[in-house]
Scaffold this motif. Structure first.
Motif, PDB file in Angstrom:
ATOM      1  N   LEU A  47       0.035   7.662  -1.960  1.00  0.00           N
ATOM      2  CA  LEU A  47       0.991   6.943  -1.132  1.00  0.00           C
ATOM      3  C   LEU A  47       0.382   5.661  -0.575  1.00  0.00           C
ATOM      4  CD1 LEU A  47       2.812   9.800   0.741  1.00  0.00           C
ATOM      5  CD2 LEU A  47       3.641   8.388  -1.094  1.00  0.00           C
ATOM      6  N   ALA A  48      -0.914   5.702  -0.208  1.00  0.00           N
ATOM      7  CA  ALA A  48      -1.551   4.482   0.295  1.00  0.00           C
ATOM      8  C   ALA A  48      -1.568   3.406  -0.785  1.00  0.00           C
ATOM      9  CB  ALA A  48      -2.970   4.785   0.759  1.00  0.00           C
ATOM     10  N   LEU A  49      -1.883   3.803  -2.026  1.00  0.00           N
ATOM     11  CA  LEU A  49      -1.876   2.838  -3.130  1.00  0.00           C
ATOM     12  C   LEU A  49      -0.479   2.277  -3.353  1.00  0.00           C
ATOM     13  CD1 LEU A  49      -4.211   4.455  -5.765  1.00  0.00           C
ATOM     14  CD2 LEU A  49      -4.578   2.357  -4.512  1.00  0.00           C
ATOM     15  N   LEU A  84       2.003   2.019  -1.177  1.00  0.00           N
ATOM     16  CA  LEU A  84       2.390   1.105  -0.102  1.00  0.00           C
ATOM     17  C   LEU A  84       1.702  -0.246  -0.285  1.00  0.00           C
ATOM     18  CD1 LEU A  84       2.559   3.307   3.095  1.00  0.00           C
ATOM     19  CD2 LEU A  84       4.384   2.365   1.731  1.00  0.00           C
ATOM     20  N   LEU A  85       0.453  -0.200  -0.742  1.00  0.00           N
ATOM     21  CA  LEU A  85      -0.278  -1.452  -0.989  1.00  0.00           C
ATOM     22  C   LEU A  85       0.395  -2.264  -2.091  1.00  0.00           C
ATOM     23  CD1 LEU A  85      -2.900  -2.548   0.202  1.00  0.00           C
ATOM     24  CD2 LEU A  85      -4.065  -1.689  -1.799  1.00  0.00           C
TER      25      LEU A  85
END
Lengths: 187, 103
Positions: free
Chosen positions: B80-82, B84-85
């Motif tokens: 999810l962090a990737l 969002l990035l």
């Protein structure tokens, strides 16, 4: 007696139907947030299977980690990336293209038929007899209540190294996620 | 017919195939993550079923499924962090458009 035995298999089939319908709904629902909430149904009914298999601790962790934690995080991330301009072409977003859908259908059907062929071709009764599961079948109810304490014992004795490695992994993930989601990494 | 190991294995194979189908047809990266979660859960059902029917005294399968849950949580967090990035940089999460390092 036979009627009672057939009655005991009802929870399994009910849970199976719920799980399969919810996972199919997750895939086919064009609305991403609704798909995420459908996933809760699938995960909750999977935890029902764990209760049927007398794995109480795993069932509770399933509800806590998957049905609440992971789904919540995914739905929040979906809401952060609200794609307003793409709401009109949502349908196209679900099904990539007709040829690709047919390809995916063939691949997954082949996987399922291969797996079920392998499962059917094994003689599971002999295997469970060889490993002594049926020998202990009467003991299972007694062991049942001790499963949770036994999991704790195993994690801190036999599986201590993987347990500690998991904690390091979670720490690394924590730091990595913070760094990834921070703005202006270069400064 | 009594519910046995075969029932659970077949159900888990079905769930795994559904997850694979979703993984292959979806263009949205979030839905791909969800399909991967379904596949991991199918594997977990296998582990717990084997722990119950084959190995009921030393429940190794249950311990293993707990480890899988921890790793799945880590995988979702990083994924999810990737995403969002990527969304912040390109305002798009169509998986077909992630081709800037394709050669």
């Amino acid at each position: 007696m036979e009627f009672l035995e057939s009655l005991s298999s009802i929870p399994f089939y009910v849970l199976s139907v719920i799980t399969v319908l919810c996972s199919l709904g997750m895939i086919l629902n064009p609305n991403l947030v609704r798909a995420g909430f459908t996933l809760i149904g699938a995960f909750a009914s999977i935890s029902g299977f764990y209760f049927l298999l007398s794995a109480n601790f795993v069932a509770v962790s399933q509800v806590l980690i998957y049905a609440v934690g992971i789904v919540l995080v995914i739905v929040f991330a979906v809401m952060l990336c609200s794609l307003k301009d793409e709401a009109s072409k949502l349908q196209e977003y679900v099904f990539a293209s007709r040829s690709k859908t047919v390809f995916a259908l063939v691949i997954s059907a082949l996987t399922f038929s291969l797996l079920s062929f392998v499962i059917q071709s094994q003689d599971w009764e002999t295997i469970t007899k060889l490993t002594g599961a049926t020998k202990y079948a009467s003991v299972i109810d007694m062991v049942d209540e001790k499963y949770t304490s036994q999991i704790g014992y195993l994690m801190l004795n036999k599986y201590l190294l993987p347990f500690e490695l998991i904690s390091i992994l979670l720490l690394v993930v924590l730091v990595g996620v913070i760094i990834l989601s921070k703005k202006n990494i270069s400064k | 017919m009594e519910i046995g190991l075969t029932h659970y294995l077949t159900l888990s194979a079905l769930l795994f195939s559904i997850g694979l189908f979703g993984l292959l047809i979806s263009r949205n990266a979030f839905r791909i993550l969800m399909s991967i979660e379904i596949m991991l859960n199918a594997v977990n059902i296998n582990f717990v079923a084997f722990a119950h029917y084959v190995d009921p005294l030393a429940i190794k399968g249950q311990v293993f499924s707990l480890f899988i849950m921890a790793i799945a949580a880590a995988e979702v967090a990083i994924g999810l962090a990737l995403l969002l990035l990527i969304y912040r940089n390109r305002v798009n999460i169509d998986i077909a458009s992630f081709d800037s390092i394709k050669w």
